[in-house]
Design a protein around this motif. Structure first.
Motif, PDB file in Angstrom:
ATOM      1  N   GLU A  33       0.832  -1.203   0.000  1.00  8.71           N
ATOM      2  CA  GLU A  33       0.000   0.000   0.000  1.00  8.71           C
ATOM      3  C   GLU A  33       0.871   1.260   0.000  1.00  8.71           C
ATOM      4  OE1 GLU A  33      -3.606   2.160  -0.052  1.00  8.71           O
ATOM      5  OE2 GLU A  33      -3.196   0.059  -0.456  1.00  8.71           O
ATOM      6  N   ASN A  34       1.899   1.281   0.833  1.00 10.54           N
ATOM      7  CA  ASN A  34       2.806   2.431   0.879  1.00 10.54           C
ATOM      8  C   ASN A  34       3.513   2.630  -0.464  1.00 10.54           C
ATOM      9  OD1 ASN A  34       2.188   3.064   3.531  1.00 10.54           O
ATOM     10  ND2 ASN A  34       3.864   1.858   4.366  1.00 10.54           N
ATOM     11  N   HIS A  35       3.947   1.544  -1.064  1.00  8.13           N
ATOM     12  CA  HIS A  35       4.626   1.596  -2.352  1.00  8.13           C
ATOM     13  C   HIS A  35       3.710   2.198  -3.425  1.00  8.13           C
ATOM     14  CE1 HIS A  35       7.089   0.271  -5.757  1.00  8.13           C
ATOM     15  NE2 HIS A  35       5.968  -0.207  -6.278  1.00  8.13           N
ATOM     16  N   HIS A  36       2.498   1.702  -3.521  1.00  4.74           N
ATOM     17  CA  HIS A  36       1.559   2.206  -4.522  1.00  4.74           C
ATOM     18  C   HIS A  36       1.209   3.675  -4.262  1.00  4.74           C
ATOM     19  CE1 HIS A  36       0.015  -1.995  -5.926  1.00  4.74           C
ATOM     20  NE2 HIS A  36       1.242  -1.728  -6.329  1.00  4.74           N
ATOM     21  N   SER A  42      -4.422   5.358 -16.444  1.00  7.82           N
ATOM     22  CA  SER A  42      -3.608   4.316 -17.066  1.00  7.82           C
ATOM     23  C   SER A  42      -3.937   2.918 -16.534  1.00  7.82           C
ATOM     24  CB  SER A  42      -2.123   4.598 -16.826  1.00  7.82           C
ATOM     25  OG  SER A  42      -1.810   4.429 -15.456  1.00  7.82           O
ATOM     26  N   VAL A  43      -3.497   1.946 -17.287  1.00  5.73           N
ATOM     27  CA  VAL A  43      -3.631   0.538 -16.871  1.00  5.73           C
ATOM     28  C   VAL A  43      -2.920   0.316 -15.544  1.00  5.73           C
ATOM     29  CG1 VAL A  43      -2.998  -1.841 -17.468  1.00  5.73           C
ATOM     30  CG2 VAL A  43      -3.895  -0.314 -19.231  1.00  5.73           C
ATOM     31  N   LEU A  44      -1.747   0.931 -15.382  1.00  4.48           N
ATOM     32  CA  LEU A  44      -0.978   0.744 -14.146  1.00  4.48           C
ATOM     33  C   LEU A  44      -1.756   1.225 -12.922  1.00  4.48           C
ATOM     34  CD1 LEU A  44       2.512   1.790 -15.497  1.00  4.48           C
ATOM     35  CD2 LEU A  44       1.905  -0.477 -14.621  1.00  4.48           C
ATOM     36  N   VAL A  45      -2.378   2.377 -13.012  1.00  6.22           N
ATOM     37  CA  VAL A  45      -3.149   2.906 -11.888  1.00  6.22           C
ATOM     38  C   VAL A  45      -4.395   2.046 -11.656  1.00  6.22           C
ATOM     39  CG1 VAL A  45      -4.473   4.903 -11.035  1.00  6.22           C
ATOM     40  CG2 VAL A  45      -2.229   5.239 -12.117  1.00  6.22           C
ATOM     41  N   ASP A  46      -5.012   1.602 -12.734  1.00  3.52           N
ATOM     42  CA  ASP A  46      -6.166   0.704 -12.605  1.00  3.52           C
ATOM     43  C   ASP A  46      -5.761  -0.599 -11.915  1.00  3.52           C
ATOM     44  OD1 ASP A  46      -8.963  -0.175 -13.256  1.00  3.52           O
ATOM     45  OD2 ASP A  46      -7.839  -1.658 -14.444  1.00  3.52           O
ATOM     46  N   GLN A  47      -4.595  -1.111 -12.247  1.00  2.31           N
ATOM     47  CA  GLN A  47      -4.110  -2.326 -11.597  1.00  2.31           C
ATOM     48  C   GLN A  47      -3.885  -2.088 -10.105  1.00  2.31           C
ATOM     49  OE1 GLN A  47      -0.753  -3.016 -14.182  1.00  2.31           O
ATOM     50  NE2 GLN A  47      -1.773  -4.743 -15.182  1.00  2.31           N
ATOM     51  N   ALA A  72      -5.575  -0.156  -8.209  1.00  2.63           N
ATOM     52  CA  ALA A  72      -6.906  -0.177  -7.594  1.00  2.63           C
ATOM     53  C   ALA A  72      -7.439  -1.602  -7.471  1.00  2.63           C
ATOM     54  CB  ALA A  72      -7.866   0.689  -8.404  1.00  2.63           C
ATOM     55  N   ARG A  73      -7.243  -2.396  -8.506  1.00  2.51           N
ATOM     56  CA  ARG A  73      -7.742  -3.779  -8.465  1.00  2.51           C
ATOM     57  C   ARG A  73      -6.976  -4.618  -7.453  1.00  2.51           C
ATOM     58  NH1 ARG A  73      -7.518  -6.332 -13.676  1.00  2.51           N
ATOM     59  NH2 ARG A  73      -6.115  -4.700 -14.417  1.00  2.51           N
ATOM     60  N   VAL A  74      -5.674  -4.428  -7.367  1.00  8.47           N
ATOM     61  CA  VAL A  74      -4.878  -5.148  -6.363  1.00  8.47           C
ATOM     62  C   VAL A  74      -5.321  -4.712  -4.968  1.00  8.47           C
ATOM     63  CG1 VAL A  74      -2.556  -5.366  -5.365  1.00  8.47           C
ATOM     64  CG2 VAL A  74      -2.882  -5.601  -7.834  1.00  8.47           C
ATOM     65  N   HIS A  75      -5.561  -3.425  -4.795  1.00  2.00           N
ATOM     66  CA  HIS A  75      -5.953  -2.887  -3.493  1.00  2.00           C
ATOM     67  C   HIS A  75      -7.238  -3.544  -2.968  1.00  2.00           C
ATOM     68  CE1 HIS A  75      -6.413  -0.049  -0.216  1.00  2.00           C
ATOM     69  NE2 HIS A  75      -7.652   0.144  -0.620  1.00  2.00           N
ATOM     70  N   HIS A  83       0.892  -6.553 -13.193  1.00  2.00           N
ATOM     71  CA  HIS A  83       1.292  -5.188 -12.897  1.00  2.00           C
ATOM     72  C   HIS A  83       2.818  -5.074 -12.807  1.00  2.00           C
ATOM     73  CE1 HIS A  83       1.241  -1.191 -11.148  1.00  2.00           C
ATOM     74  NE2 HIS A  83       2.005  -1.638 -10.171  1.00  2.00           N
ATOM     75  N   LEU A  84       3.435  -5.992 -12.104  1.00  2.00           N
ATOM     76  CA  LEU A  84       4.893  -5.956 -11.988  1.00  2.00           C
ATOM     77  C   LEU A  84       5.553  -6.105 -13.354  1.00  2.00           C
ATOM     78  CD1 LEU A  84       5.323  -8.111  -8.766  1.00  2.00           C
ATOM     79  CD2 LEU A  84       5.577  -5.625  -8.976  1.00  2.00           C
ATOM     80  N   ASP A  85       5.049  -7.020 -14.158  1.00  2.00           N
ATOM     81  CA  ASP A  85       5.598  -7.195 -15.506  1.00  2.00           C
ATOM     82  C   ASP A  85       5.449  -5.916 -16.333  1.00  2.00           C
ATOM     83  OD1 ASP A  85       6.292  -9.836 -14.977  1.00  2.00           O
ATOM     84  OD2 ASP A  85       4.524 -10.674 -15.975  1.00  2.00           O
ATOM     85  N   LEU A  86       4.288  -5.288 -16.256  1.00  2.00           N
ATOM     86  CA  LEU A  86       4.046  -4.075 -17.035  1.00  2.00           C
ATOM     87  C   LEU A  86       4.921  -2.918 -16.547  1.00  2.00           C
ATOM     88  CD1 LEU A  86       2.511  -2.676 -19.298  1.00  2.00           C
ATOM     89  CD2 LEU A  86       0.661  -2.207 -17.653  1.00  2.00           C
TER      90      LEU A  86
END
Length: 134
Positions: free
Chosen positions: A36-39, A61-66, A68-71, A110-113
């Motif tokens: 959470e801190n990292h994001h 972006s896809v990264l920000v959407d990811q 949110a989905r991970v969260h 997400h990490l791969d992207l």
């Protein structure tokens, strides 16, 4: 750390000895807090700077959407782990596996992207070293 937690829970079966459960929960809660801190840092500081020239880091972006989905999955997992830690809920290995599975694929994608988008050649094409250091 997430892969280590997946491996740990993959080796467990119910009933889990209390010390093993407590160790797993402590590690998992640390992971959730650090993730959470990292994001939050990425979205507050890094992504806005990169998005100036790289829309793949923008707020839509896809990264920000990811993130949110991970969260969503990680927060539910974290809540369950806290409840297990204080004895409100029973620690169930299969439930932990299922909860981790709700966000594992998105996290790995997400990490791969991020690795792909943060390649040196992509950054160098948009920024000079001096600009990037500012």
């Amino acid at each position: 750390m997430f892969l280590s937690l997946q491996a740990s829970i993959g080796r467990m079966s119910d009933p889990v000895a209390r010390p093993q459960m407590e160790n797993f929960i402590k590690r998992a809660l640390t992971f959730c807090e650090e993730l959470e801190n990292h994001h939050n840092r990425e979205e507050a500081f890094l992504f806005p700077k990169l998005a100036i020239r790289m829309p793949e880091f923008g707020p839509e972006s896809v990264l920000v959407d990811q993130h949110a989905r991970v969260h969503v999955g990680a927060s539910a997992w974290e809540k369950y782990l806290h409840e297990c830690q204080v004895g409100v809920k029973k620690f169930e290995v299969e439930k932990v596996r299922e909860m981790m599975g709700t966000f594992a694929d998105t996290l790995m994608d997400h990490l791969d992207l991020e690795v792909f988008e943060l390649r040196a050649d992509k950054i160098q094409a948009k920024w000079t070293l001096e600009e990037f250091r500012k």
